[in-house]
Design a protein around this motif. Structure first.
Motif, PDB file in Angstrom:
ATOM      1  N   SER A  32       0.813  -1.218   0.000  1.00  0.00           N
ATOM      2  CA  SER A  32       0.000   0.000   0.000  1.00  0.00           C
ATOM      3  C   SER A  32       0.847   1.270   0.000  1.00  0.00           C
ATOM      4  N   ASP A  33       2.131   1.145   0.274  1.00  0.00           N
ATOM      5  CA  ASP A  33       3.025   2.310   0.318  1.00  0.00           C
ATOM      6  C   ASP A  33       3.589   2.572  -1.066  1.00  0.00           C
ATOM      7  N   ALA A  34       2.792   3.257  -1.890  1.00  0.00           N
ATOM      8  CA  ALA A  34       3.195   3.498  -3.274  1.00  0.00           C
ATOM      9  C   ALA A  34       4.465   4.343  -3.361  1.00  0.00           C
ATOM     10  N   ALA A  35       4.731   5.144  -2.347  1.00  0.00           N
ATOM     11  CA  ALA A  35       5.922   5.992  -2.375  1.00  0.00           C
ATOM     12  C   ALA A  35       7.207   5.186  -2.251  1.00  0.00           C
ATOM     13  N   ALA A  36       7.111   3.919  -1.844  1.00  0.00           N
ATOM     14  CA  ALA A  36       8.290   3.085  -1.659  1.00  0.00           C
ATOM     15  C   ALA A  36       8.582   2.195  -2.861  1.00  0.00           C
ATOM     16  N   LEU A  37       7.921   2.424  -3.982  1.00  0.00           N
ATOM     17  CA  LEU A  37       8.122   1.581  -5.158  1.00  0.00           C
ATOM     18  C   LEU A  37       9.576   1.592  -5.610  1.00  0.00           C
ATOM     19  N   SER A  38      10.047   0.420  -6.026  1.00  0.00           N
ATOM     20  CA  SER A  38      11.439   0.315  -6.456  1.00  0.00           C
ATOM     21  C   SER A  38      11.592  -0.159  -7.889  1.00  0.00           C
ATOM     22  N   LEU A  39      10.508  -0.603  -8.562  1.00  0.00           N
ATOM     23  CA  LEU A  39      10.621  -0.940  -9.974  1.00  0.00           C
ATOM     24  C   LEU A  39      11.170   0.280 -10.701  1.00  0.00           C
ATOM     25  N   GLU A  40      12.304   0.117 -11.359  1.00  0.00           N
ATOM     26  CA  GLU A  40      13.028   1.266 -11.877  1.00  0.00           C
ATOM     27  C   GLU A  40      12.766   1.476 -13.362  1.00  0.00           C
ATOM     28  N   ALA A  41      12.561   2.721 -13.738  1.00  0.00           N
ATOM     29  CA  ALA A  41      12.436   3.118 -15.134  1.00  0.00           C
ATOM     30  C   ALA A  41      13.661   3.960 -15.486  1.00  0.00           C
ATOM     31  N   ARG A  42      14.632   3.330 -16.125  1.00  0.00           N
ATOM     32  CA  ARG A  42      15.858   4.043 -16.503  1.00  0.00           C
ATOM     33  C   ARG A  42      15.720   4.582 -17.922  1.00  0.00           C
ATOM     34  N   PRO A  43      16.229   5.784 -18.153  1.00  0.00           N
ATOM     35  CA  PRO A  43      16.182   6.328 -19.515  1.00  0.00           C
ATOM     36  C   PRO A  43      16.861   5.395 -20.512  1.00  0.00           C
ATOM     37  N   ASP A  44      16.197   5.182 -21.635  1.00  0.00           N
ATOM     38  CA  ASP A  44      16.742   4.325 -22.689  1.00  0.00           C
ATOM     39  C   ASP A  44      17.800   5.113 -23.463  1.00  0.00           C
ATOM     40  N   ASP A  45      18.879   4.447 -23.793  1.00  0.00           N
ATOM     41  CA  ASP A  45      19.958   5.123 -24.516  1.00  0.00           C
ATOM     42  C   ASP A  45      19.658   5.310 -25.996  1.00  0.00           C
ATOM     43  N   GLY A  46      18.553   4.726 -26.461  1.00  0.00           N
ATOM     44  CA  GLY A  46      18.194   4.858 -27.872  1.00  0.00           C
ATOM     45  C   GLY A  46      17.707   6.249 -28.210  1.00  0.00           C
ATOM     46  N   ASP A  47      17.217   6.404 -29.441  1.00  0.00           N
ATOM     47  CA  ASP A  47      16.794   7.724 -29.917  1.00  0.00           C
ATOM     48  C   ASP A  47      15.343   8.063 -29.581  1.00  0.00           C
ATOM     49  N   GLY A  48      14.603   7.084 -29.047  1.00  0.00           N
ATOM     50  CA  GLY A  48      13.177   7.295 -28.852  1.00  0.00           C
ATOM     51  C   GLY A  48      12.804   8.077 -27.613  1.00  0.00           C
ATOM     52  N   GLY A  49      13.734   8.294 -26.715  1.00  0.00           N
ATOM     53  CA  GLY A  49      13.438   9.031 -25.501  1.00  0.00           C
ATOM     54  C   GLY A  49      12.564   8.283 -24.533  1.00  0.00           C
ATOM     55  N   GLY A  50      12.656   6.921 -24.548  1.00  0.00           N
ATOM     56  CA  GLY A  50      11.846   6.112 -23.661  1.00  0.00           C
ATOM     57  C   GLY A  50      12.608   5.651 -22.442  1.00  0.00           C
ATOM     58  N   TRP A  51      12.146   4.543 -21.858  1.00  0.00           N
ATOM     59  CA  TRP A  51      12.734   4.010 -20.632  1.00  0.00           C
ATOM     60  C   TRP A  51      12.834   2.486 -20.732  1.00  0.00           C
ATOM     61  N   ARG A  52      13.602   1.920 -19.801  1.00  0.00           N
ATOM     62  CA  ARG A  52      13.667   0.477 -19.625  1.00  0.00           C
ATOM     63  C   ARG A  52      13.251   0.156 -18.195  1.00  0.00           C
ATOM     64  N   LEU A  53      12.266  -0.741 -18.042  1.00  0.00           N
ATOM     65  CA  LEU A  53      11.743  -1.093 -16.723  1.00  0.00           C
ATOM     66  C   LEU A  53      12.458  -2.330 -16.199  1.00  0.00           C
ATOM     67  N   THR A  54      12.958  -2.224 -14.962  1.00  0.00           N
ATOM     68  CA  THR A  54      13.652  -3.348 -14.337  1.00  0.00           C
ATOM     69  C   THR A  54      13.190  -3.483 -12.891  1.00  0.00           C
ATOM     70  N   GLY A  55      12.726  -4.688 -12.532  1.00  0.00           N
ATOM     71  CA  GLY A  55      12.279  -4.938 -11.168  1.00  0.00           C
ATOM     72  C   GLY A  55      11.143  -5.947 -11.145  1.00  0.00           C
ATOM     73  N   GLU A  56      10.353  -5.915 -10.055  1.00  0.00           N
ATOM     74  CA  GLU A  56       9.294  -6.901  -9.865  1.00  0.00           C
ATOM     75  C   GLU A  56       7.997  -6.246  -9.402  1.00  0.00           C
ATOM     76  N   LYS A  57       6.909  -6.882  -9.740  1.00  0.00           N
ATOM     77  CA  LYS A  57       5.603  -6.573  -9.183  1.00  0.00           C
ATOM     78  C   LYS A  57       5.030  -7.865  -8.586  1.00  0.00           C
TER      79      LYS A  57
END
Length: 379
Positions: free
Chosen positions: A124-149
């Protein structure tokens, strides 16, 4: 319409929903496999036009819909609710492309959606989320998600997930972003969890799953607003689900205590039984009124929606647990037999006190909002 009464058309609609649930939905629900997505049931909900109402109804109509279905088929109710919880953020916060891709499919019952907020270390503590969205190094300006739900309803069988990930470290709730993530994205896997509750729940693993700007729901670092906006709408309707289960337990108890004889008379003639049934009725009606009031407040845009939504979910889910337990006690051993309506309700009623914010979290929200109001009035 008054907050504490329903119009004749609304009452008639509730009756129609119960009839549809009995005739069209319950038979499909009975054929489903516990712990798995029942796609024929989802498709029928779409065929009946009930899933589309998730995107066009107000909070009160959503409550009436969920309560009516729950009185007859908890499986149908839950299948509908999970579609709404998973897809509402896409409908309300997604861009045109992602809305056009998923909302019609979910509304028609052809695609299954899921709401992926909880993690192994952050429920219930949404502020403690750790699934990470790192900026993608490609040209699209997106992200890469790493972690668990973890504890994700409809996982891992859903077709699209509303996923909450951390885009800014150390920022708490202000550093979370919401994305719509199709299930076929590379790096996304999952497993089923074997739970006491019969609806599908599982885990998700993200190994560099790519997401783009088109997948954004809302703004970057504003995902907490997406989550809370969704939960403020759906929390009163969780209470409505609980009220529907409690009413079903009360209905079964009225029938049983009228027909079952003990000590030479129907059970209802025993004062201890009659008083328990009276208490059950009062709990059901009190919870129902709290749910309707919270939903009406949401529809009217009242400022105290978070507190009232939390209160409605708290009182309704706690009351339903008490009512179903009392119903089991009055039925005796027959209620514990596999396949009895109360055996089913007894398993179903426990989970709502935990998901979408446990009862303890609801109490914390209520207290926080009360002190906020008090401080504002005192300043």
């Amino acid at each position: 319409m008054g907050t504490f009464s329903l119009e004749p058309e609304q009452l008639a609609w509730c009756g129609e929903l119960r009839a549809l649930a009995a005739d069209r939905l319950a038979p499909l629900a009975e054929k489903g496999e516990p712990g798995r997505v029942n796609r024929p049931l989802v498709a029928e909900l779409g065929q009946l036009g009930l899933l589309e109402r998730l995107f066009t109804s107000g909070a009160l109509d959503l409550c009436l819909l969920r309560e009516s279905l729950a009185r007859v088929s908890t499986e149908a109710e839950t299948a509908l609710a999970l579609q709404g919880l998973g897809a509402y953020p896409i409908h309300a916060y997604g861009g045109a492309a992602v809305r056009e891709r998923w909302v019609p499919e979910v509304g028609a019952g052809r695609a299954v959606a899921a709401f992926a907020l909880s993690e192994p270390g952050a429920g219930s503590d949404a502020a403690a989320l750790s699934l990470e969205a790192r900026p993608d190094d490609g040209d699209g300006g997106g992200w890469r998600l790493t972690g668990e739900k973890c504890w994700i309803s409809n996982a891992p069988e859903a077709d699209v997930y509303t996923v909450f990930a951390r885009t800014t470290q150390g920022a708490g709730a202000r550093g979370v972003t919401a994305f719509a993530v199709p299930a076929d994205r590379p790096g996304l896997t999952g497993e089923h969890l074997d739970m006491i509750s019969p609806h599908p729940i599982g885990t998700l693993a993200f190994d560099g799953v790519p997401v783009t700007r088109d997948d954004l729901l809302g703004e970057v670092d504003a995902g907490f607003r997406v989550a809370m906006g969704t939960l403020n709408l759906f929390r009163p309707s969780v209470g409505a689900f609980a009220v529907g289960m409690a009413q079903a337990a009360l209905d079964a108890t009225l029938t049983h205590t009228s027909e079952r004889e003990a000590f030479g008379a129907p059970l209802k003639e025993l004062q201890t039984v009659a008083h328990q049934v009276a208490d059950m009725s009062v709990r059901v009606e009190s919870a129902r009124l709290m749910v309707y009031a919270a939903a009406s407040a949401y529809d009217e845009g009242a400022p105290d929606v978070p507190r009232r939504a939390a209160a409605a979910k708290l009182i309704a889910t706690e009351a339903a647990q008490q009512v179903v337990d009392a119903a089991v006690q009055l039925h005796g051993a027959r209620a514990l037999r596999r396949g009895h309506v109360l055996e089913h309700l007894y398993r179903e009623v426990r989970a709502p006190r935990i998901y979408e914010g446990a009862s303890e979290v609801q109490r914390a929200i209520i207290a926080r909002e009360l002190y906020k109001e008090h401080d504002k009035e005192s300043s």
